[in-house]
Design a protein around this motif. Structure first.
Motif, PDB file in Angstrom:
ATOM      1  N   LYS A   1      34.875 -23.431 -26.845  1.00 41.57           N
ATOM      2  CA  LYS A   1      35.612 -22.158 -26.814  1.00 41.57           C
ATOM      3  C   LYS A   1      34.736 -21.016 -27.307  1.00 41.57           C
ATOM      4  CE  LYS A   1      39.699 -21.969 -28.498  1.00 41.57           C
ATOM      5  NZ  LYS A   1      40.832 -22.135 -29.426  1.00 41.57           N
TER       6      LYS A   1
ATOM      7  N   HIS B   1      33.484 -17.885 -24.969  1.00 43.70           N
ATOM      8  CA  HIS B   1      34.113 -16.611 -25.360  1.00 43.70           C
ATOM      9  C   HIS B   1      33.232 -15.419 -24.995  1.00 43.70           C
ATOM     10  CE1 HIS B   1      36.572 -13.820 -27.649  1.00 43.70           C
ATOM     11  NE2 HIS B   1      35.483 -13.409 -28.292  1.00 43.70           N
TER      12      HIS B   1
ATOM     13  N   PRO C   1      36.333 -25.045 -20.556  1.00 44.00           N
ATOM     14  CA  PRO C   1      37.704 -25.153 -21.073  1.00 44.00           C
ATOM     15  C   PRO C   1      38.695 -24.680 -20.019  1.00 44.00           C
ATOM     16  CG  PRO C   1      36.267 -24.076 -22.669  1.00 44.00           C
ATOM     17  CD  PRO C   1      35.501 -24.169 -21.396  1.00 44.00           C
TER      18      PRO C   1
ATOM     19  N   ARG D   1      41.231 -22.835 -20.325  1.00 39.81           N
ATOM     20  CA  ARG D   1      41.541 -21.413 -20.469  1.00 39.81           C
ATOM     21  C   ARG D   1      40.558 -20.581 -19.638  1.00 39.81           C
ATOM     22  NH1 ARG D   1      41.937 -17.887 -25.943  1.00 39.81           N
ATOM     23  NH2 ARG D   1      43.428 -19.511 -26.400  1.00 39.81           N
TER      24      ARG D   1
ATOM     25  N   GLU E   1      45.400 -22.664 -23.957  1.00 34.54           N
ATOM     26  CA  GLU E   1      44.573 -23.869 -23.987  1.00 34.54           C
ATOM     27  C   GLU E   1      45.061 -24.880 -25.010  1.00 34.54           C
ATOM     28  OE1 GLU E   1      39.914 -25.161 -24.498  1.00 34.54           O
ATOM     29  OE2 GLU E   1      40.564 -23.142 -25.003  1.00 34.54           O
TER      30      GLU E   1
END
Length: 481
Positions: free
Chosen positions: A323, A327, A349, A351, A452
């Motif tokens: 993550k 990011h 991920p 997300r 997530e």
């Protein structure tokens, strides 16, 4: 032995020999200077050191066409037989054999004349550094000779600081690669803060001239993580460059933008290489990637490649690290080709996958709405809602399993998500959808969007695969339309 006893006595004969033979020759003067170290004070009082330096400087300042004596020149790719003309830096290799104090005197005398260009002075410094300060960052002193190794390091530190003090102030007198190497040596040898600060400032000013190979500086053998590349040093130089870039006031704004974007392209290429290092911590990679301003990356395709390489080379990365790594990626700046790859990338991920899908679908809807009549614009909204509906079914199926388990434990039905109206009836609470913030569009918890944490904790492997299949299918439909 003096003239008071007899004419042309021994002292006079030595003077004639020294003037006519030693000082007239190039290599003879250098050998004489090398031997003065044994009795330096005596040689200096007799003027031997001064006269040899003056003779050498006089010959160095002559045009190359007038050089008739032999000299040492062993550059790679240079064959003396095929070159009739004398190279401009013919003198740099011979004087590199001298002690650092004698070398400093010669270079200082040359600079004071303002005859030779700064680039030749910089080349002499580079040759001397290569001879006396090779790749010492990979060597470790033996435990049995610790005191001797400390004396050797002190001497090397003196050489380094002298070299730095002799660098001409003219921009481009030495290459950015040489400057970065000197900074790495200063860090290894524990040079003074003044020396490090000067090298960092000079390297930052010339960072725009750097190439990909200039940044691939090997890490010190004693670094904490045993990494192959010194990424901290590159970040230090980059931060110095950014400070200089922000302070300058260029006449052409487009030139300033091109400069910072060139630096961004260079850093992303560097990240793709260091990402293959198995010992490279994710925090260092993220820290360097985040050091660049947003304007430095008009698109994030190269950054995505670096992230994908790191995820591939580090399969045991934790969910939190993945993550943190993803990011830094701006899904709105990915090209359609990279988006298609990201949607199918199982290393990312969930997300990130959904963010890529949503923003790409939003782009398609915006482009379609500009071309189609107003009644057709509502179809674009349906395309975006398909993503939420298809994925929401999978999320609800997982929620239903949880709610059924709760029902088996208690006969009292759950009223989560309900509130009581004034007339006594129950009504569903409105679920949150999207939240717009100053940093961009963020996904918040709710049935309308996938969080997530919910996916990782509630969905099975089969259901996660279904999420990716739905995403790929919806993405393909959107691209076709």
């Amino acid at each position: 032995m003096s003239e008071a006893v007899e004419k042309m006595n021994f002292v006079k004969r030595l003077e004639v020999f020294f003037s006519s033979c030693i000082l007239e020759g190039w290599k003879d003067s250098i050998v004489t200077l090398q031997n003065t170290g044994r009795l330096f004070e005596w040689s200096e009082n007799l003027g031997i050191v001064r006269r040899c330096i003056e003779s050498l400087v006089e010959k160095i300042l002559l045009p190359p066409a007038k050089v008739t004596w032999s000299y040492t020149y062993t550059r790679p790719g240079y064959e003396k037989k095929r070159h009739q003309s004398v190279p401009k830096d013919w003198w740099t290799e011979d004087i590199s054999f001298l002690d650092i104090d004698l070398f400093r005197c010669i270079v200082t005398a040359i600079r004071s004349t303002n005859v030779l260009p700064p680039q030749l002075i910089g080349e002499a410094l580079h040759v001397y550094t290569c001879r006396w300060l090779p790749d010492i960052t990979k060597s470790r002193p033996r435990e049995s000779s610790t005191s001797q190794a400390e004396n050797c390091l002190d001497r090397k530190e003196k050489i380094l600081e002298t070299i730095v003090s002799l660098i001409p102030a003219d921009k481009g007198s030495v290459s950015i690669r040489f400057m970065i190497r000197l900074l790495g040596l200063a860090k290894f040898l524990g040079a003074s803060p003044v020396t490090k600060a000067e090298l960092t400032r000079r390297a930052g000013m010339q960072f725009g001239e750097a190439t990909f190979d200039d940044l691939l500086l090997p890490a010190q053998s004693s670094n904490d993580h045993n990494t192959s590349y010194d990424i901290d040093l590159v970040k230090t130089v980059l931060e110095s460059f950014l400070r200089h870039w922000k302070r300058q006031t260029p006449t052409d704004e487009n030139q300033s933008i091109r400069l910072i974007r060139k630096a961004g392209k260079l850093i992303d290429s560097y990240l793709q290489v260091v990402a293959k290092d198995a010992c490279m911590p994710v925090q260092k990679l993220v820290s360097l990637a985040e050091a660049l301003p947003r304007i430095a990356r008009p698109e994030h395709d190269d950054l995505y490649k670096a992230i994908n390489i790191y995820l591939k080379e580090h399969p045991d990365l934790t969910k939190a690290d993945r993550k943190q790594l993803c990011h830094v990626l701006d899904c709105q700046k990915l090209s359609p080709e990279v988006c298609a790859h990201a949607v199918k990338n199982e290393r990312l991920p969930l997300r990130t996958v959904v963010q890529v899908l949503f923003f790409e679908q939003e782009k398609c809807n915006t482009a379609t709405s500009r071309q189609l009549p107003s009644p057709e614009k509502f179809r674009g909204r349906r395309q975006t809602s398909e993503i939420r509906e298809d994925v929401s079914k999978l999320t609800l199926s997982s929620d239903e399993k949880t709610s059924k388990a709760k029902v088996n434990r208690s006969s009292t039905p759950s009223t989560s998500g309900l509130h009581q109206r004034s007339d006594g009836k129950l009504q569903l609470k409105p679920e949150p959808s999207f939240k717009r913030t100053g940093t961009g569009t963020e996904m918040v918890k709710g049935r309308d969007i996938i969080e997530e944490e919910i996916l990782e904790s509630q969905l099975s492997l089969h259901e996660k695969a279904q999420v990716r299949r739905v995403s790929e299918q919806t993405y393909s439909k959107g691209r076709e339309r």
